[in-house]
Write a protein that holds these residues in place. Structure first.
Motif, PDB file in Angstrom:
ATOM      1  N   VAL A 194       0.842  -1.203   0.000  1.00 14.84           N
ATOM      2  CA  VAL A 194       0.000   0.000   0.000  1.00 14.84           C
ATOM      3  C   VAL A 194       0.876   1.252   0.000  1.00 14.84           C
ATOM      4  N   ALA A 195       1.942   1.233   0.790  1.00 15.17           N
ATOM      5  CA  ALA A 195       2.865   2.383   0.832  1.00 15.17           C
ATOM      6  C   ALA A 195       3.448   2.650  -0.550  1.00 15.17           C
ATOM      7  N   ASP A 196       3.831   1.588  -1.250  1.00 17.47           N
ATOM      8  CA  ASP A 196       4.363   1.744  -2.611  1.00 17.47           C
ATOM      9  C   ASP A 196       3.337   2.419  -3.523  1.00 17.47           C
ATOM     10  N   GLU A 197       2.071   1.997  -3.412  1.00 12.89           N
ATOM     11  CA  GLU A 197       1.005   2.592  -4.224  1.00 12.89           C
ATOM     12  C   GLU A 197       0.820   4.070  -3.892  1.00 12.89           C
ATOM     13  N   ILE A 198       0.799   4.379  -2.603  1.00 16.33           N
ATOM     14  CA  ILE A 198       0.646   5.772  -2.175  1.00 16.33           C
ATOM     15  C   ILE A 198       1.785   6.609  -2.735  1.00 16.33           C
ATOM     16  N   ALA A 199       3.001   6.087  -2.629  1.00 16.37           N
ATOM     17  CA  ALA A 199       4.179   6.822  -3.114  1.00 16.37           C
ATOM     18  C   ALA A 199       4.107   7.054  -4.623  1.00 16.37           C
ATOM     19  N   ARG A 200       3.783   6.011  -5.367  1.00 17.78           N
ATOM     20  CA  ARG A 200       3.686   6.156  -6.827  1.00 17.78           C
ATOM     21  C   ARG A 200       2.611   7.179  -7.200  1.00 17.78           C
ATOM     22  N   ASP A 201       1.451   7.080  -6.528  1.00 15.74           N
ATOM     23  CA  ASP A 201       0.363   8.017  -6.809  1.00 15.74           C
ATOM     24  C   ASP A 201       0.759   9.454  -6.505  1.00 15.74           C
ATOM     25  N   ALA A 202       1.659   9.628  -5.542  1.00 14.35           N
ATOM     26  CA  ALA A 202       2.122  10.975  -5.173  1.00 14.35           C
ATOM     27  C   ALA A 202       3.323  11.418  -6.007  1.00 14.35           C
ATOM     28  N   GLY A 203       3.782  10.563  -6.926  1.00  8.96           N
ATOM     29  CA  GLY A 203       4.862  10.937  -7.822  1.00  8.96           C
ATOM     30  C   GLY A 203       6.266  10.619  -7.335  1.00  8.96           C
ATOM     31  N   TYR A 204       6.389   9.801  -6.308  1.00 10.52           N
ATOM     32  CA  TYR A 204       7.722   9.432  -5.812  1.00 10.52           C
ATOM     33  C   TYR A 204       8.232   8.198  -6.539  1.00 10.52           C
ATOM     34  N   SER A 205       9.541   8.128  -6.737  1.00 12.63           N
ATOM     35  CA  SER A 205      10.146   6.978  -7.405  1.00 12.63           C
ATOM     36  C   SER A 205      11.003   6.151  -6.461  1.00 12.63           C
ATOM     37  N   LYS A 206      11.055   6.558  -5.194  1.00 15.85           N
ATOM     38  CA  LYS A 206      11.779   5.733  -4.228  1.00 15.85           C
ATOM     39  C   LYS A 206      11.132   5.818  -2.854  1.00 15.85           C
ATOM     40  N   MET A 207      11.434   4.801  -2.058  1.00 15.56           N
ATOM     41  CA  MET A 207      10.916   4.647  -0.706  1.00 15.56           C
ATOM     42  C   MET A 207      12.084   4.734   0.265  1.00 15.56           C
ATOM     43  N   SER A 208      11.780   5.064   1.531  1.00 15.62           N
ATOM     44  CA  SER A 208      12.814   5.084   2.562  1.00 15.62           C
ATOM     45  C   SER A 208      12.207   4.726   3.910  1.00 15.62           C
ATOM     46  N   VAL A 209      13.047   4.239   4.803  1.00 13.49           N
ATOM     47  CA  VAL A 209      12.652   3.893   6.166  1.00 13.49           C
ATOM     48  C   VAL A 209      13.918   3.870   7.018  1.00 13.49           C
ATOM     49  N   ILE A 210      13.757   4.166   8.301  1.00 16.59           N
ATOM     50  CA  ILE A 210      14.868   4.054   9.243  1.00 16.59           C
ATOM     51  C   ILE A 210      14.474   3.010  10.279  1.00 16.59           C
ATOM     52  N   VAL A 211      15.360   2.041  10.514  1.00 13.37           N
ATOM     53  CA  VAL A 211      15.106   0.987  11.490  1.00 13.37           C
ATOM     54  C   VAL A 211      16.241   0.942  12.506  1.00 13.37           C
ATOM     55  N   ALA A 212      15.917   0.411  13.681  1.00  9.53           N
ATOM     56  CA  ALA A 212      16.934   0.174  14.705  1.00  9.53           C
ATOM     57  C   ALA A 212      17.772  -1.026  14.280  1.00  9.53           C
ATOM     58  N   ASP A 213      19.077  -0.944  14.507  1.00 10.74           N
ATOM     59  CA  ASP A 213      19.963  -2.020  14.064  1.00 10.74           C
ATOM     60  C   ASP A 213      19.620  -3.377  14.656  1.00 10.74           C
ATOM     61  N   GLU A 214      19.096  -3.420  15.880  1.00 13.16           N
ATOM     62  CA  GLU A 214      18.799  -4.706  16.498  1.00 13.16           C
ATOM     63  C   GLU A 214      17.430  -5.250  16.115  1.00 13.16           C
ATOM     64  N   ASN A 215      16.644  -4.505  15.333  1.00 13.04           N
ATOM     65  CA  ASN A 215      15.324  -4.965  14.916  1.00 13.04           C
ATOM     66  C   ASN A 215      15.471  -5.819  13.647  1.00 13.04           C
ATOM     67  N   VAL A 216      15.982  -7.019  13.860  1.00  7.51           N
ATOM     68  CA  VAL A 216      16.317  -7.918  12.755  1.00  7.51           C
ATOM     69  C   VAL A 216      15.085  -8.300  11.944  1.00  7.51           C
ATOM     70  N   GLY A 217      13.964  -8.549  12.620  1.00 11.89           N
ATOM     71  CA  GLY A 217      12.749  -8.940  11.911  1.00 11.89           C
ATOM     72  C   GLY A 217      12.259  -7.872  10.957  1.00 11.89           C
ATOM     73  N   ALA A 218      12.240  -6.620  11.414  1.00 11.17           N
ATOM     74  CA  ALA A 218      11.810  -5.519  10.550  1.00 11.17           C
ATOM     75  C   ALA A 218      12.761  -5.369   9.368  1.00 11.17           C
ATOM     76  N   ARG A 219      14.038  -5.440   9.658  1.00 12.22           N
ATOM     77  CA  ARG A 219      15.010  -5.276   8.579  1.00 12.22           C
ATOM     78  C   ARG A 219      14.850  -6.378   7.529  1.00 12.22           C
ATOM     79  N   ARG A 220      14.634  -7.604   7.982  1.00 15.38           N
ATOM     80  CA  ARG A 220      14.415  -8.720   7.036  1.00 15.38           C
ATOM     81  C   ARG A 220      13.201  -8.454   6.153  1.00 15.38           C
ATOM     82  N   LEU A 221      12.102  -7.964   6.758  1.00 17.23           N
ATOM     83  CA  LEU A 221      10.899  -7.655   5.989  1.00 17.23           C
ATOM     84  C   LEU A 221      11.207  -6.608   4.914  1.00 17.23           C
TER      85      LEU A 221
END
Length: 184
Positions: free
Chosen positions: A123-150
């Motif tokens: 859904v985030a990808d769709e929102i971004a494309r609809d808003a004219g963005y060509s890239k996504m970004s996120v900041i995660v904590a280094d120890e949050n291995v599960g989030a980083r894997r996702l």
């Protein structure tokens, strides 16, 4: 999209995703005798009114949520009065110009492993494309291995990392990691 009655669940979800940092911030924002969770719920209700939140709800309230926004082409100024706790995060965000930023992606623990995070990232990808963005970004904590894997499964890769400034926040996080992906 989320509705204001989702604010209670969203405060929980935001605090899960932020590993306690949101509650730390809300505690600092609370006025004399005010419940920090009430501060958090009010902040989430405001984001809902601004259309910044998407939730998954199976009929009994939000079980997962996504909050995000577009980052413009100019870096945010980081003045001397910028809170130390957020300085490094803003510095990393400033390296992800012209992207749609996943600010919060969270799911209640009992609903994990059902692909809800992956669906919300689509859904985030769709929102971004609809808003004219060509890239996504996120900041995660280094120890949050599960989030980083996702995020890596969804095409994100590490662009940079920076030390976590704890400034009174009790956490095991040592570094923040900026992940980005192209939508093309």
């Amino acid at each position: 999209m989320a509705v204001e009655t989702d604010a209670h669940a969203l405060a929980d979800l935001v605090n899960f995703a932020g590993e306690g940092l949101p509650l730390h911030v809300w505690t600092g924002l609370a006025q004399d005798g005010e419940d920090p969770w009430a501060v958090g719920r009010a902040r989430q209700a405001k984001k809902v009114r601004e259309g910044q939140v998407v939730v998954i709800d199976f009929g009994n309230g939000a079980v997962a949520g996504l909050t995000g926004y577009g980052i413009g082409s100019e870096p945010e100024e980081i003045g001397d009065d910028f809170p130390a706790l957020f300085r490094t995060l803003q510095e990393l965000e400033n390296k992800a110009l012209d992207s749609w930023y996943v600010n919060v992606l969270a799911c209640y623990p009992e609903n994990r492993g059902q692909g809800l995070g992956s669906k919300l990232l689509d859904v985030a990808d769709e929102i971004a494309r609809d808003a004219g963005y060509s890239k996504m970004s996120v900041i995660v904590a280094d120890e949050n291995v599960g989030a980083r894997r996702l995020y890596e499964r969804k095409g994100y890769s590490e662009l940079d990392k920076a030390p976590c400034v704890k400034d009174g926040w009790e956490t095991e996080t040592e570094n923040w990691v900026l992940l980005v992906k192209s939508l093309s």
